[in-house]
Design a protein around this motif. Structure first.
Motif, PDB file in Angstrom:
ATOM      1  N   ASN A  12      -2.506   3.472   6.148  1.00 17.86           N
ATOM      2  CA  ASN A  12      -2.366   2.822   4.849  1.00 17.86           C
ATOM      3  C   ASN A  12      -3.698   2.233   4.396  1.00 17.86           C
ATOM      4  O   ASN A  12      -3.785   1.644   3.335  1.00 17.86           O
ATOM      5  N   SER A  13      -4.732   2.408   5.196  1.00 17.26           N
ATOM      6  CA  SER A  13      -6.062   1.911   4.820  1.00 17.26           C
ATOM      7  C   SER A  13      -6.850   3.045   4.168  1.00 17.26           C
ATOM      8  O   SER A  13      -7.757   3.617   4.750  1.00 17.26           O
ATOM      9  N   PHE A  14      -6.434   3.394   2.967  1.00 16.83           N
ATOM     10  CA  PHE A  14      -7.017   4.488   2.200  1.00 16.83           C
ATOM     11  C   PHE A  14      -7.294   3.981   0.786  1.00 16.83           C
ATOM     12  O   PHE A  14      -6.532   3.203   0.239  1.00 16.83           O
ATOM     13  N   THR A  15      -8.398   4.433   0.211  1.00 25.78           N
ATOM     14  CA  THR A  15      -8.686   4.072  -1.177  1.00 25.78           C
ATOM     15  C   THR A  15      -9.627   5.080  -1.806  1.00 25.78           C
ATOM     16  O   THR A  15     -10.376   5.768  -1.117  1.00 25.78           O
ATOM     17  N   SER A  16      -9.578   5.153  -3.116  1.00 29.33           N
ATOM     18  CA  SER A  16     -10.572   5.942  -3.840  1.00 29.33           C
ATOM     19  C   SER A  16     -11.841   5.101  -3.906  1.00 29.33           C
ATOM     20  O   SER A  16     -11.793   3.874  -3.906  1.00 29.33           O
ATOM     21  N   THR A  68       0.833  -1.196   0.000  1.00 27.62           N
ATOM     22  CA  THR A  68       0.000   0.000   0.000  1.00 27.62           C
ATOM     23  C   THR A  68       0.867   1.245   0.000  1.00 27.62           C
ATOM     24  O   THR A  68       2.030   1.223   0.402  1.00 27.62           O
ATOM     25  N   GLY A  69       0.267   2.328  -0.429  1.00 32.98           N
ATOM     26  CA  GLY A  69       0.877   3.626  -0.247  1.00 32.98           C
ATOM     27  C   GLY A  69       0.658   4.057   1.191  1.00 32.98           C
ATOM     28  O   GLY A  69      -0.093   3.430   1.943  1.00 32.98           O
ATOM     29  N   ILE A  70       1.325   5.123   1.569  1.00 32.28           N
ATOM     30  CA  ILE A  70       1.206   5.642   2.932  1.00 32.28           C
ATOM     31  C   ILE A  70       0.635   7.056   2.852  1.00 32.28           C
ATOM     32  O   ILE A  70       1.088   7.873   2.046  1.00 32.28           O
ATOM     33  N   VAL A  71      -0.338   7.333   3.690  1.00 34.38           N
ATOM     34  CA  VAL A  71      -0.924   8.666   3.757  1.00 34.38           C
ATOM     35  C   VAL A  71      -0.864   9.175   5.188  1.00 34.38           C
ATOM     36  O   VAL A  71      -0.743   8.391   6.133  1.00 34.38           O
TER      37      VAL A  71
END
Length: 176
Positions: A46-50, A26-29
């Motif tokens: 890291n639990s982010f999504t469009s 995952t990416g990191i935000v």
């Protein structure tokens, strides 16, 4: 290790399940908002999504026990700051329990009043759209009202550590 989950008496090995979840790179935000006193708050996620383009929606999951959860649940807006590969230090800083993660850090307010971090790969400025309690997390849906992006490699996390992406050779961007 293989583990089947079945029946009401089955117990999931939490550590092993976490390792399985970690297999998904995952990416990191950094999720940011202002608390009810106007102080900036943030956390690494890291639990982010469009979710949707029409309307433009994103989703982020926040542990209900996280110190920022209350501020996010009460705020009108929040920002998703997508980290670039050179921002590992920010990922680590916002993953700690230190109270003032913004001390000495440059930032500015977005249209929603949420803190925007400089030099990120991208950011999304969001108005709270809907919340959902899910297990031990709060799922926040945000409607995107502003965004920026720049050219850089993303910060990537997989199997318990930071990693890099292999450069692409040829091929078409699937999102074009």
């Amino acid at each position: 290790m293989t583990q089947a989950i079945g029946g009401p008496a089955a117990r999931v090995d939490d550590r092993e399940l976490r390792r399985v979840f970690g297999c998904f790179a995952t990416g990191i935000v950094i999720v940011t908002t202002l608390d009810d006193a106007g102080a900036p708050r943030g956390m690494t996620a890291n639990s982010f999504t469009s979710v949707s383009l029409d309307p433009p929606l994103v989703l982020v999951c926040v542990a209900s026990a996280a110190p920022i959860c209350r501020a996010l649940a009460q705020a009108d807006g929040f920002a998703i700051n997508i980290l670039a590969h050179h921002q590992r230090h920010l990922s680590q800083r916002f993953a700690t329990p230190q109270p003032d993660k913004f001390s000495g850090l440059a930032w500015h307010l977005g249209a929603t009043g949420a803190p925007i971090l400089p030099e990120t790969l991208a950011h999304l400025d969001c108005r709270r759209y809907r919340d959902l309690e899910a297990g031990d997390h709060l799922v926040l849906l945000g409607k995107v009202v502003g965004f920026t992006r720049r050219q850089a490699q993303p910060l990537v996390f997989s199997q318990g550590g930071y990693t890099t992406l292999a450069p692409q050779t040829g091929g078409k961007d699937p999102l074009s």
